[in-house]
Design a protein around this motif. Structure first.
Motif, PDB file in Angstrom:
ATOM      1  N   VAL A   1      12.458 -11.276  16.776  1.00  0.00           N
ATOM      2  CA  VAL A   1      11.771 -11.071  18.177  1.00  0.00           C
ATOM      3  C   VAL A   1      10.777 -12.443  18.047  1.00  0.00           C
ATOM      4  O   VAL A   1      10.480 -12.673  17.024  1.00  0.00           O
ATOM      5  CB  VAL A   1      10.987  -9.813  18.396  1.00  0.00           C
TER       6      VAL A   1
ATOM      7  N   PHE B   1      -4.815 -23.748  17.758  1.00  0.00           N
ATOM      8  CA  PHE B   1      -3.792 -23.316  18.447  1.00  0.00           C
ATOM      9  C   PHE B   1      -2.520 -24.074  17.677  1.00  0.00           C
ATOM     10  O   PHE B   1      -1.391 -23.387  17.864  1.00  0.00           O
ATOM     11  CB  PHE B   1      -3.854 -23.687  20.092  1.00  0.00           C
TER      12      PHE B   1
ATOM     13  N   ASN C   1      -1.408  -8.042  16.069  1.00  0.00           N
ATOM     14  CA  ASN C   1      -1.269  -7.039  17.185  1.00  0.00           C
ATOM     15  C   ASN C   1       0.239  -6.632  17.445  1.00  0.00           C
ATOM     16  O   ASN C   1       0.395  -5.825  18.121  1.00  0.00           O
ATOM     17  CB  ASN C   1      -1.809  -7.919  18.399  1.00  0.00           C
TER      18      ASN C   1
ATOM     19  N   ARG D   1      -3.859 -18.371  16.560  1.00  0.00           N
ATOM     20  CA  ARG D   1      -3.178 -17.653  17.576  1.00  0.00           C
ATOM     21  C   ARG D   1      -1.574 -16.576  16.981  1.00  0.00           C
ATOM     22  O   ARG D   1      -1.542 -15.534  17.348  1.00  0.00           O
ATOM     23  CB  ARG D   1      -2.552 -18.589  18.759  1.00  0.00           C
TER      24      ARG D   1
ATOM     25  N   ARG E   1      -3.113 -13.650  15.089  1.00  0.00           N
ATOM     26  CA  ARG E   1      -3.732 -12.700  15.794  1.00  0.00           C
ATOM     27  C   ARG E   1      -2.645 -11.850  16.432  1.00  0.00           C
ATOM     28  O   ARG E   1      -2.654 -10.519  16.553  1.00  0.00           O
ATOM     29  CB  ARG E   1      -4.573 -13.115  17.170  1.00  0.00           C
ATOM     30  N   LYS E   2      -1.466 -12.721  16.923  1.00  0.00           N
ATOM     31  CA  LYS E   2      -0.242 -11.944  17.392  1.00  0.00           C
ATOM     32  C   LYS E   2       0.392 -11.022  16.296  1.00  0.00           C
ATOM     33  O   LYS E   2       0.782  -9.874  16.592  1.00  0.00           O
ATOM     34  CB  LYS E   2       0.773 -12.963  17.867  1.00  0.00           C
TER      35      LYS E   2
ATOM     36  N   LYS F   1       9.062  -9.824  24.693  1.00  0.00           N
ATOM     37  CA  LYS F   1       7.671  -9.497  24.814  1.00  0.00           C
ATOM     38  C   LYS F   1       6.703 -10.490  24.341  1.00  0.00           C
ATOM     39  O   LYS F   1       6.926 -10.806  23.029  1.00  0.00           O
ATOM     40  CB  LYS F   1       7.375  -8.183  24.203  1.00  0.00           C
ATOM     41  N   GLU F   2       5.810 -10.915  24.814  1.00  0.00           N
ATOM     42  CA  GLU F   2       4.759 -11.704  24.262  1.00  0.00           C
ATOM     43  C   GLU F   2       3.722 -10.937  23.630  1.00  0.00           C
ATOM     44  O   GLU F   2       2.884 -10.088  24.412  1.00  0.00           O
ATOM     45  CB  GLU F   2       4.449 -12.724  25.425  1.00  0.00           C
ATOM     46  N   LEU F   3       3.333 -11.253  22.573  1.00  0.00           N
ATOM     47  CA  LEU F   3       2.197 -10.477  21.999  1.00  0.00           C
ATOM     48  C   LEU F   3       0.832 -11.202  22.391  1.00  0.00           C
ATOM     49  O   LEU F   3       0.913 -12.217  22.634  1.00  0.00           O
ATOM     50  CB  LEU F   3       2.408 -10.685  20.589  1.00  0.00           C
ATOM     51  N   PRO F   4      -0.007 -10.042  22.621  1.00  0.00           N
ATOM     52  CA  PRO F   4      -1.511 -10.557  22.927  1.00  0.00           C
ATOM     53  C   PRO F   4      -1.976 -11.325  21.578  1.00  0.00           C
ATOM     54  O   PRO F   4      -1.763 -10.886  20.519  1.00  0.00           O
ATOM     55  CB  PRO F   4      -2.146  -9.356  23.262  1.00  0.00           C
ATOM     56  N   ALA F   5      -2.857 -12.177  21.959  1.00  0.00           N
ATOM     57  CA  ALA F   5      -3.478 -13.134  21.006  1.00  0.00           C
ATOM     58  C   ALA F   5      -4.834 -13.029  20.739  1.00  0.00           C
ATOM     59  O   ALA F   5      -5.596 -13.778  20.175  1.00  0.00           O
ATOM     60  CB  ALA F   5      -3.008 -14.679  21.193  1.00  0.00           C
ATOM     61  N   GLU F   6      -5.301 -11.908  21.509  1.00  0.00           N
ATOM     62  CA  GLU F   6      -6.925 -11.735  21.461  1.00  0.00           C
ATOM     63  C   GLU F   6      -7.414 -11.160  20.304  1.00  0.00           C
ATOM     64  O   GLU F   6      -6.316 -10.616  19.253  1.00  0.00           O
ATOM     65  CB  GLU F   6      -7.359 -10.957  22.545  1.00  0.00           C
TER      66      GLU F   6
ATOM     67  N   GLN G   1       0.116 -17.704  28.815  1.00  0.00           N
ATOM     68  CA  GLN G   1      -0.232 -18.242  27.335  1.00  0.00           C
ATOM     69  C   GLN G   1       0.949 -19.442  27.037  1.00  0.00           C
ATOM     70  O   GLN G   1       0.889 -20.293  26.501  1.00  0.00           O
ATOM     71  CB  GLN G   1       0.258 -16.975  26.312  1.00  0.00           C
ATOM     72  N   LEU G   2       2.276 -18.929  27.535  1.00  0.00           N
ATOM     73  CA  LEU G   2       3.458 -20.058  27.233  1.00  0.00           C
ATOM     74  C   LEU G   2       3.095 -21.182  27.926  1.00  0.00           C
ATOM     75  O   LEU G   2       3.455 -22.453  27.572  1.00  0.00           O
ATOM     76  CB  LEU G   2       4.730 -19.547  27.971  1.00  0.00           C
TER      77      LEU G   2
ATOM     78  N   ARG H   1       0.113 -22.520  28.769  1.00  0.00           N
ATOM     79  CA  ARG H   1      -0.825 -23.549  28.069  1.00  0.00           C
ATOM     80  C   ARG H   1       0.070 -24.099  26.889  1.00  0.00           C
ATOM     81  O   ARG H   1      -0.442 -25.077  26.178  1.00  0.00           O
ATOM     82  CB  ARG H   1      -1.771 -22.643  27.522  1.00  0.00           C
ATOM     83  N   ALA H   2       0.965 -23.520  26.381  1.00  0.00           N
ATOM     84  CA  ALA H   2       1.841 -24.362  25.370  1.00  0.00           C
ATOM     85  C   ALA H   2       2.717 -25.602  25.613  1.00  0.00           C
ATOM     86  O   ALA H   2       3.119 -26.230  24.722  1.00  0.00           O
ATOM     87  CB  ALA H   2       2.609 -23.510  24.583  1.00  0.00           C
TER      88      ALA H   2
ATOM     89  N   LEU I   1      11.737  -5.711  23.705  1.00  0.00           N
ATOM     90  CA  LEU I   1      10.851  -6.386  22.349  1.00  0.00           C
ATOM     91  C   LEU I   1      11.138  -7.654  22.425  1.00  0.00           C
ATOM     92  O   LEU I   1      10.212  -8.429  21.853  1.00  0.00           O
ATOM     93  CB  LEU I   1      10.888  -5.372  21.439  1.00  0.00           C
ATOM     94  N   VAL I   2      12.507  -8.054  22.383  1.00  0.00           N
ATOM     95  CA  VAL I   2      12.837  -9.451  22.176  1.00  0.00           C
ATOM     96  C   VAL I   2      11.921 -10.404  23.334  1.00  0.00           C
ATOM     97  O   VAL I   2      11.825 -11.436  22.968  1.00  0.00           O
ATOM     98  CB  VAL I   2      14.233  -9.545  22.529  1.00  0.00           C
TER      99      VAL I   2
ATOM    100  N   GLY J   1       7.254 -13.628  19.678  1.00  0.00           N
ATOM    101  CA  GLY J   1       6.301 -12.798  20.331  1.00  0.00           C
ATOM    102  C   GLY J   1       5.086 -13.789  20.912  1.00  0.00           C
ATOM    103  O   GLY J   1       4.954 -15.019  20.428  1.00  0.00           O
TER     104      GLY J   1
ATOM    105  N   ASN K   1       3.742 -24.024  18.571  1.00  0.00           N
ATOM    106  CA  ASN K   1       3.440 -23.895  19.956  1.00  0.00           C
ATOM    107  C   ASN K   1       2.746 -22.735  20.334  1.00  0.00           C
ATOM    108  O   ASN K   1       3.179 -21.883  21.178  1.00  0.00           O
ATOM    109  CB  ASN K   1       4.827 -24.028  20.626  1.00  0.00           C
TER     110      ASN K   1
ATOM    111  N   GLN L   1      15.990  -6.643  14.078  1.00  0.00           N
ATOM    112  CA  GLN L   1      15.888  -7.396  15.345  1.00  0.00           C
ATOM    113  C   GLN L   1      14.829  -8.475  15.267  1.00  0.00           C
ATOM    114  O   GLN L   1      13.857  -8.241  14.815  1.00  0.00           O
ATOM    115  CB  GLN L   1      15.398  -6.281  16.497  1.00  0.00           C
TER     116      GLN L   1
ATOM    117  N   TYR M   1       4.913  -3.496  18.758  1.00  0.00           N
ATOM    118  CA  TYR M   1       6.504  -3.200  18.261  1.00  0.00           C
ATOM    119  C   TYR M   1       6.536  -1.779  17.794  1.00  0.00           C
ATOM    120  O   TYR M   1       7.589  -1.233  17.266  1.00  0.00           O
ATOM    121  CB  TYR M   1       6.615  -4.100  17.471  1.00  0.00           C
TER     122      TYR M   1
END
Lengths: 324, 547
Positions: free
Chosen positions: A322, A90, A33, A26, A29-30, B542-547, B459-460, B462-463, B539-540, A324, A301, A320, A38
């Motif tokens: 971050v 995961f 992406n 996971r 992949r993030k 923002k959740e990145l996509p995991a696909e 997504q969060l 599910r974690a 951006l802080v 994600g 997590n 910065q 960003y």
């Protein structure tokens, strides 16, 4: 085009750095992406790509069973099995579906689990690299990857086989007009991980690379281990039996970074240094004129910790952190 | 919502075990036991027993303290599981700010945590200042003066009790000292906190054990004997009850359910904060496990359960009618004391050495809580700073790893509030009510985050440590709903009862709305400033996509 502060935006490199994903697909992949999300032109992965544990999933006559995060999990059909395997991945572990007899052979020591790790790591990492090549090409982004101290040597071979992704360990590569040197090694840890060197040897190894730089003052040092006493290397002290050392009932926190890395940063004063290794010591700082970054890690997590850094030709414009 | 991977009803115990390899291990600072202790400290047992519990007896006659405590339990558990399960999905430091900003919106997260910081700063002013001085120093001097027969100590006690100047000077000194101790470094702070805590709790336990082995008649005799030379008459124990009765206090009222409910508002000011390790979420061992929430719940249950046990022991030994009368102003004026547990035990044993030990043990606790709250505020400020909402300088640490800038700011804010507490606040009950109600705002927002997370951040969600459902509703959503309802009930109780001094709600709402607005404005300003610097604050979060 000029920004409101007067900078020429085309001269500014925006890169995203993350490290220590430890087998979490996971997070990987993030990471890939992140370029689009960003708006960065380079992705740098600072090592420790591989997982630390294999979760055997026993294939039985009518179902599959695994012990995972303290629970016995049963999957009775294909959809449930897929969900179980996803849940294991995961959490940064490798699922391994096998018959009970095969599992028993490794559990009893009849077969070496190191071989099993190598087999699974190669298979899983090859998938990751293929994905990185695809995503990097699609986004026209530079993807720079190296191993970390926890990664076995076989990782380098898989990364070198990539078509587009750049394997950057132990060499100097160009990232958006800046030279970047990389080192996957760490100073000795209590865990005796695969890539550890004494401080002297670590100094010699990185120094030999740094001497090849044409412009150290505008370079990026991508060093897995953070500098000693920098605030990016605070971790709980461990005794010989890998138990936390406590004092007055409280765990003792000590700097665990490398003195060699610190010495080299003070000596060469590069523009920016990127570090991982100590997950719990997320932060940014400076050593002299050098900007230093450790985004930390919480791969378990499924969130990826990273840093977006904007770099002008002669200075770091912004850093910065971050998640994600 | 489907949950196809399930735990079988009867695990065989023969499932294949994990294979691991040598790799660097992440060691989290706070072990499971320490997490329980941290969360338990939030209940401030010595202060709760010395001040919070028994004042309700006269304010709400007939209220049953055990029923009040029992009704507090589900509220405490709701907050524990809302915070705990969200923390398991986002195991990083910052508490309500981190949980709300990542789930709902950063501006709301910041607004809520502004309320939390204000509440904690008020808490420091209240505990490290006012309670330390009025309840601790003044009562200790009075008790020592009475037991040793030293008139100077009695004079000092009276001076401290009545002089606002002395109250401010002593309280401010304690707060500055507390800040200085935390600035020594995390290691020194933890050692100091656990040391002082152990000593203070030892003092409390000694009082409990003494009461356990003392019958009511033995205590009454000891009290009479102690008071006789001061009052010039015998029977001070019975006289206390008589005096209170004549003043309109009913020391033995019949049971009143209606008066049991407001006790929940009093107990909640001590009993519903067992989620504090959420603020050091990045430093917890098993932070992403359900154990995080269970440890919060365990701390809440231990805190409330031990409170009930200690009250029962004190009631049995001293008599609930006597305690009600004593807190209702029935004590002989010649004694001039607040009838806290350490004062009554010292009077019973009539020993200068024991009284000194009890006084020092009680005085040791407020600095623990001050240090504890300073650590909490500094973690919140760290989270703001990491996200770029405050200058990076706020996160500066000393060579001892102490967040010196954040501590200095937090101490400064607490001192400002202490000026208000000493010179302007109507009474302690009002300060406690405002502190609790301000804190309930971010607590309710965390509840809202728990309700919304499956929809807003799947997504969060599910974690999180569990995605189990009850009647089709996720456990996390149920905990969130219960938290919101609990906050609403407590708001109603605080406004409904005159005792809490919030007759005109407009003043409180002005404070609350002003603080929330300040948080939102701060976020918008920080976002604009950072944008000019080339940093996009969005951006802080923002959740990145995991696909």
């Amino acid at each position: 085009m000029r920004s409101r502060s007067g900078r020429t935006e085309r001269d500014v490199l925006r890169l995203y750095y993350a490290s220590d994903v430890h087998g979490s697909e996971r997070c990987w992949r993030k990471f890939l992406n992140a370029a689009a999300a960003y708006d960065v032109t380079a992705l740098v992965m600072g090592g420790d790509l591989t997982g630390k544990a294999i979760v055997p999933v026993e294939r039985r006559e009518h179902d599959h069973v695994a012990r995972f995060l303290g629970d016995a999990r049963v999957a009775t059909d294909a959809a449930e099995l897929e969900e179980l395997l996803d849940a294991i991945r995961f959490n940064g572990m490798y699922p391994w579906v096998a018959d009970g007899e095969d599992i028993q052979r490794y559990a009893s020591g009849e077969r070496d689990t190191d071989d099993l790790f190598e087999e699974i790591i190669v298979r899983e990492l090859a998938r990751w690299v293929e994905l990185a090549d695809e995503r990097g090409a699609a986004a026209d982004t530079g993807v720079f990857v190296m191993a970390g101290n926890d990664d076995p040597w076989v990782v380098d071979d898989v990364l070198k086989s990539a078509e587009r992704t750049v394997f950057c360990d132990a060499r100097i590569v160009e990232v958006g007009g800046h030279e970047m040197l990389s080192c996957s090694y760490a100073n000795p840890t209590p865990w005796s991980s695969p890539r550890e060197l004494s401080e002297d040897a670590l100094y010699d190894r990185i120094s030999a690379l740094a001497q090849q730089l044409s412009s150290p003052s505008t370079a990026i040092f991508n060093l897995h281990v953070p500098p000693h006493g920098s605030g990016l290397d605070s971790a709980t002290q461990i005794d010989d039996e890998l138990r936390p050392v406590t004092s007055g009932g409280a765990p003792v926190t000590v700097p665990v970074g490398s003195t060699a890395v610190r010495e080299l940063i003070e000596e060469y004063q590069p523009l920016l240094t990127l570090h991982g290794h100590v997950h719990e010591s997320r932060g940014v700082g400076t050593i002299g004129r050098t900007a230093i970054v450790n985004p930390g890690s919480e791969y378990g997590n499924g969130t990826i910790h990273g840093a977006i850094v904007a770099i002008a030709p002669d200075r770091v414009v912004t850093r910065q952190l971050v998640v994600g | 919502m489907s949950a196809p991977v399930r735990t079988p009803p009867a695990a065989t115990g023969t499932e294949p075990k994990l294979f691991t390899r040598n790799a660097t291990g992440l060691v989290r600072d706070l072990s499971g036991k320490q997490q329980i202790v941290w969360n338990w400290i939030a209940g401030a047992p010595p202060l709760g027993l010395a001040f919070g519990v028994f004042v309700g007896l006269t304010a709400f006659p007939g209220g049953n303290v055990y029923l009040g405590l029992l009704l507090t339990v589900p509220m405490a558990l709701a907050f524990c599981y809302a915070f705990g399960l969200l923390t398991s999905a986002m195991p990083r430091s910052g508490g309500d700010y981190t949980l709300v900003s990542r789930t709902i919106h950063p501006a709301i997260g910041l607004a809520g945590s502004f309320c939390m910081v204000l509440a904690q700063a008020l808490g420091i002013a209240l505990i490290g200042g006012l309670l330390f001085v009025s309840l601790g120093v003044s009562s200790s001097l009075a008790t020592l003066g009475l037991v040793s027969g030293n008139a100077t100590l009695l004079e000092w006690s009276a001076t401290v009790a009545t002089s606002k100047g002395w109250q401010f000077a002593i309280g401010a000194a304690v707060m500055i000292l507390g800040g200085g101790l935390v600035a020594l470094g995390w290691r020194a702070t933890k050692r100091l906190m656990f040391g002082l805590l152990a000593f203070s709790l030892f003092g409390l336990l000694v009082s409990v054990v003494v009461a356990l082995f003392t019958s009511r008649s033995e205590f009454a005799s000891a009290f009479d004997e102690f008071a006789a030379p001061l009052t010039g008459a015998g029977g001070a124990y019975e006289q206390t009850i008589t005096t209170a009765t004549e003043a309109g206090i009913d020391p033995s009222p019949g049971f009143s359910f209606a008066n049991s409910l407001p006790l929940v508002a009093i107990f909640s000011s001590f009993g519903i904060y067992a989620y504090i390790t959420s603020y050091v979420g990045g430093e917890l061992r098993d932070g992403s496990s359900i154990k995080t929430a269970h440890r919060m719940a365990a701390a809440a249950l231990i805190g409330i359960g031990s409170m009930a046990l200690f009250i029962a022991i004190f009631f049995r030994s001293w008599g609930s009618d006597f305690i009600t009368a004593a807190y209702g102003g029935g004590l002989p004026a010649e004694l001039g004391i607040t009838p806290t547990y350490f004062v009554l035990t010292s009077i019973q044993l009539d020993s200068t050495v024991f009284a000194a030990f009890q006084a020092v043990a009680f005085l040791a606790f407020p600095p623990v809580l001050v240090a504890y709250l300073l650590v909490m505020i500094s973690r919140i400020m760290f989270a703001w700073s990491f996200d770029g909402l405050l200058p990076a300088k706020i996160a500066t640490v000393s060579r001892h790893n102490a967040p010196v800038v954040a501590i200095a700011i937090a101490t400064g804010i607490a001192l400002l509030f202490y000026v208000w507490v000493v010179f302007a606040a109507d009474n302690i009950g009002q300060v406690i009510a405002i502190t609790t109600m301000m804190q309930l705002i971010p607590m309710a927002l965390v509840g809202l985050a728990a309700v919304l997370i499956p929809r807003l951040r799947p997504q969060l969600y599910r974690a999180a440590a569990t995605t189990r459902t009850v009647a089709g509703i996720p456990v996390l959503v149920l905990a969130g709903l219960a938290s919101i309802v609990s906050a609403a009930i407590l708001y109603f109780l605080y406004f409904d009862e005159e005792y809490f001094g919030l007759g005109d709600p407009s003043a409180f709402f002005a404070l609350a709305v002003g603080t929330v607005a300040a948080g939102v404005i701060w976020y918008l300003a920080a976002k604009a400033i950072r944008r000019r610097e080339g940093v996009d604050l969005d951006l802080v979060y923002k959740e990145l996509p995991a696909e």
